[in-house]
Write a protein that holds these residues in place. Sequence first.
Motif, PDB file in Angstrom:
ATOM      1  N   GLU A  57       0.811  -1.216   0.000  1.00 31.22           N
ATOM      2  CA  GLU A  57       0.000   0.000   0.000  1.00 31.22           C
ATOM      3  C   GLU A  57       0.845   1.267   0.000  1.00 31.22           C
ATOM      4  O   GLU A  57       0.444   2.293  -0.542  1.00 31.22           O
ATOM      5  CB  GLU A  57      -0.936   0.008   1.212  1.00 31.22           C
ATOM      6  CG  GLU A  57      -2.022  -1.048   1.179  1.00 31.22           C
ATOM      7  CD  GLU A  57      -1.577  -2.407   1.718  1.00 31.22           C
ATOM      8  OE1 GLU A  57      -0.372  -2.576   2.030  1.00 31.22           O
ATOM      9  OE2 GLU A  57      -2.443  -3.299   1.841  1.00 31.22           O
ATOM     10  N   HIS A  64      -0.220 -25.510   0.348  1.00 30.27           N
ATOM     11  CA  HIS A  64       0.300 -25.110   1.667  1.00 30.27           C
ATOM     12  C   HIS A  64       0.261 -26.251   2.686  1.00 30.27           C
ATOM     13  O   HIS A  64       0.937 -26.218   3.706  1.00 30.27           O
ATOM     14  CB  HIS A  64      -0.508 -23.946   2.252  1.00 30.27           C
ATOM     15  CG  HIS A  64      -0.522 -22.713   1.397  1.00 30.27           C
ATOM     16  ND1 HIS A  64       0.474 -22.404   0.505  1.00 30.27           N
ATOM     17  CD2 HIS A  64      -1.423 -21.698   1.318  1.00 30.27           C
ATOM     18  CE1 HIS A  64       0.181 -21.248  -0.087  1.00 30.27           C
ATOM     19  NE2 HIS A  64      -0.955 -20.806   0.384  1.00 30.27           N
ATOM     20  N   THR A 116       2.593 -11.925   0.270  1.00 35.65           N
ATOM     21  CA  THR A 116       2.960 -11.260   1.524  1.00 35.65           C
ATOM     22  C   THR A 116       4.465 -11.020   1.579  1.00 35.65           C
ATOM     23  O   THR A 116       4.920  -9.987   2.062  1.00 35.65           O
ATOM     24  CB  THR A 116       2.500 -12.104   2.726  1.00 35.65           C
ATOM     25  OG1 THR A 116       1.108 -12.395   2.571  1.00 35.65           O
ATOM     26  CG2 THR A 116       2.706 -11.378   4.032  1.00 35.65           C
TER      27      THR A 116
HETATM   28  C1  TPP Z   1      -1.667  -4.406   5.148  1.00 37.74           C
HETATM   29  C2  TPP Z   1      -2.544  -5.449   4.591  1.00 37.74           C
HETATM   30  N1  TPP Z   1      -2.841  -5.421   3.278  1.00 37.74           N
HETATM   31  C3  TPP Z   1      -3.641  -6.359   2.725  1.00 37.74           C
HETATM   32  C4  TPP Z   1      -4.182  -7.339   3.499  1.00 37.74           C
HETATM   33  C5  TPP Z   1      -5.129  -8.344   2.890  1.00 37.74           C
HETATM   34  N2  TPP Z   1      -4.498  -9.627   2.678  1.00 37.74           N
HETATM   35  C6  TPP Z   1      -4.630 -10.614   3.561  1.00 37.74           C
HETATM   36  S1  TPP Z   1      -3.727 -11.922   3.135  1.00 37.74           S
HETATM   37  C7  TPP Z   1      -3.145 -11.216   1.750  1.00 37.74           C
HETATM   38  C8  TPP Z   1      -2.191 -11.848   0.803  1.00 37.74           C
HETATM   39  C9  TPP Z   1      -2.280 -13.298   0.692  1.00 37.74           C
HETATM   40  O1  TPP Z   1      -1.477 -13.731  -0.378  1.00 37.74           O
HETATM   41  P1  TPP Z   1      -0.258 -14.681  -0.195  1.00 37.74           P
HETATM   42  O2  TPP Z   1       0.692 -14.145   0.788  1.00 37.74           O
HETATM   43  O3  TPP Z   1       0.297 -14.970  -1.538  1.00 37.74           O
HETATM   44  O4  TPP Z   1      -0.897 -15.998   0.448  1.00 37.74           O
HETATM   45  P2  TPP Z   1      -2.064 -16.936  -0.136  1.00 37.74           P
HETATM   46  O5  TPP Z   1      -3.355 -16.390   0.338  1.00 37.74           O
HETATM   47  O6  TPP Z   1      -1.934 -16.955  -1.612  1.00 37.74           O
HETATM   48  O7  TPP Z   1      -1.798 -18.265   0.480  1.00 37.74           O
HETATM   49  C10 TPP Z   1      -3.694  -9.967   1.629  1.00 37.74           C
HETATM   50  C11 TPP Z   1      -3.443  -9.107   0.505  1.00 37.74           C
HETATM   51  C12 TPP Z   1      -3.870  -7.327   4.879  1.00 37.74           C
HETATM   52  N3  TPP Z   1      -4.364  -8.226   5.728  1.00 37.74           N
HETATM   53  N4  TPP Z   1      -3.053  -6.387   5.379  1.00 37.74           N
END
Ligand code: TPP
Lengths: 581, 191
Positions: free
Chosen positions: A53, A343, A411
């Motif tokens: 962000e 996962h 993440t």
């Molecule tokens: C600061 C912030 N931005 C966005 C989010 C929303 N959010 C939660 S998990 C995530 C990303 C998940 O993606 P990844 O790390 O690739 O894991 P996956 O769900 O694919 O296993 C996001 C964007 C958040 N919780 N906090």
Amino acid sequence: MRVLLSGNEAVARGCYEHGVKVATAYPGTPSTEILENVVKYKDDVYSQWSPNEKVAFEVAMGASFGGVRTLVAMKHVGLNVAADPLMTSTSVGGDGGFVIVTADDPGMHSSQNEQDNRYYAKFAKIPLVEPSDSQEVLDFLGTAYEISEQFGTPVLFRLTTRLSHAKTPVELGERTEVAQKEYVKDTSSRVVIPAHARRLHVKVEKRLEAIREYAETSPLNRVIEGDPKVGVISSGISYQYARDALPEATFLKLGLSYPFPVELARKFCERFETVYVVEENEPFIEEFLRYAGITNIIGREKIPACGELNQRIVRDSISGEDTAGEKTPVPPRPPVLCPGCPHRSTFYTLNRLKIGSTSDIGCYTLGVMPPLEGIDTCICMGASIGNSLGMEKAIGKEFAKKMVAVIGDSTFVHSGMTGLADVAYNKGATTVIVVDNSITAMTGHQDHAGTGTTLMGESTTKLDYIKLAESVGVKDARRVNAFDMEAVKTAIKEATDNDEATLLVMEGPCALQVRGQWGPALVVDSENCTACGLCLRLGCPAISKDEDGKATINPLFCVGEFCSMCAQVCPVDCIAVPDKS
Amino acid sequence: MANKTTDVFICGVGGQGILLASEILSDVALAKGLDIKKSEVHGMAQRGGSVVSHVRFGEAIHSPVIAEGEADILASFEKMEALRWIQFVKPGGKVIVNSQEIVPSGMETYPPAIDRKISERVPDTMFIDALKLAKEAGHLRAVNIVMLGAFSHFLEFTEDEWKTAIKARVPKKTIEINLRAFELGRAAVSG
Ligand SMILES: Cc1ncc(C[n+]2csc(CCOP(=O)(O)OP(=O)(O)O)c2C)c(N)n1
């Protein structure tokens, strides 16, 4: 034309109609669909996912310097990440109109906290616009750009889950182009060395007072006449709940609630013996009223601070009754890692090896649920790596053998890279596991800098986790096939056994992204099944026990050989594809 | 009819097509020129969790969510889910339940006596075997349209209005199956 749009779709439509040229975001529920819909207007609006962000904010701010209308969208906690540029952008002000959309999540449907981002408007001293349905989202967004350009300020535009995700009727309009302003170098307002910043602060204070005067008569703030005896002040989605709870009342509905139109509110309150202030979560409006010495109000003393409101809660809070009705206890149905989720192997292996993890936010956070129970901590995006390193520094290097950091690919790109550099720089022994399903799955499958595709659908460079690790000084960095149970086990053992920092990238696509690769469901040869329960420890929704305690596989859920983790962990080889058994 | 609001609460399990059903209902109400609001929470729908959709329509709608004790109709695509949300039904309201049982992950068996507990709370409850009817219509996935057909019987729109909306929303190849599913669901409750 009258159509049904969610609040998020209405923001996207607003970008189109109000001449926005650049829109940026990092995904996050409930804000994600804003950019997913802006991209539908890609001939007119450039849009992009940024790695987080803060960067999204800075790109949008740059576009505003460049003289075009620009928008950045994020979920409430995203604004914490972008708070640094936010706090200073407000004094430099926009050139092209600049709107920051925050989508808050009362009730925490998909969030780690319930913070009320209206306070960011006050903190950063920028105007706050609060629509109450999708039509207002579309209309108020236009006004937000006018305010931004008239007063030279970014504008905070606040949605909440029930605005972002509720669909309500909207009358569509045409796009109005807004001429690009020519870029003129202006260091006195864009280079915030202290000498400039001191002068800019004075400017911000004057600007705030001017916007407050504007807010006193803005059409965004209006009175809806009703019963002359009952007065209500509200804003955003709370207004809708209050309208249903007190249908006859007279309302002061605030759409431009900061800088607070204190004279308007004072005049309104003078008309009533008591005025109800209906707000979800924080008493933001109420605090301004009390600060102004207006005391004939009832707000937080009755309206609850925790969770979402609805019309029933508002009505009951005021009347003191409880009409919620009795709940019948029903077993919970929590979300779980999907069948075929890559996962699963990481958490199963950690569990078997009795290794804990500091983890992070994403689908993989579901690894906390039984039977995997592989997670010790989960705080905010990127925290896993620092948390692991910190524990190691507190407890000792040996502890790193029993505690790893588990973080998703999106993440990691968001805020894990700097943590990894910290581990190398400060000589940690931390094992960092990137569970790489090559997508941002949790929020509904968005691309990011590690996937090779942009939001606008172009192919692009792809972040190489291994090279990145090597370049920050992590010598042992490797890729592992997440669907190969043996390889996952060997890699985790080796990585935790050594005294050095290690990066493991567990690769395997999100099962929901590759439905074409799903095969026929695996079957259990129940004659040979010894009911040892190992496959059940995978926590796969497709596997359950029959009456004899033996495993059975639900053919509606199993994704087949594509995953086959259960077949690999079975010590007597009794799980297989149908024709082989 | 002035200021009358109709509240339809639709619930079930992620992956059952709840959102499509509520989308079609909303289209029908919108086409009628009514005010309409529809609310659901995104994010967890695909991961096997409990899913709800609120649809409210009438002259003028304010809140996008149905509160406890307000729903005219609760349509549950899964049995236990009806009980989870039963307090949203208004006194005198109606419940339509797909008798299909989906065991929550982590549980070994389905809890007993759910049917009785639902009927005790809301006497006007109808159970239908939407899974069987969907199969009969041509596809197991048509459970959602069977359920749409069932609750459509209790709403003031014509069969044609429903069918037009279905045709516009479902994939071309599946129109026939879905129209059959709709009819089977509607017939199942009108008998
Ligand atoms: C600061 C912030 N931005 C966005 C989010 C929303 N959010 C939660 S998990 C995530 C990303 C998940 O993606 P990844 O790390 O690739 O894991 P996956 O769900 O694919 O296993 C996001 C964007 C958040 N919780 N906090």
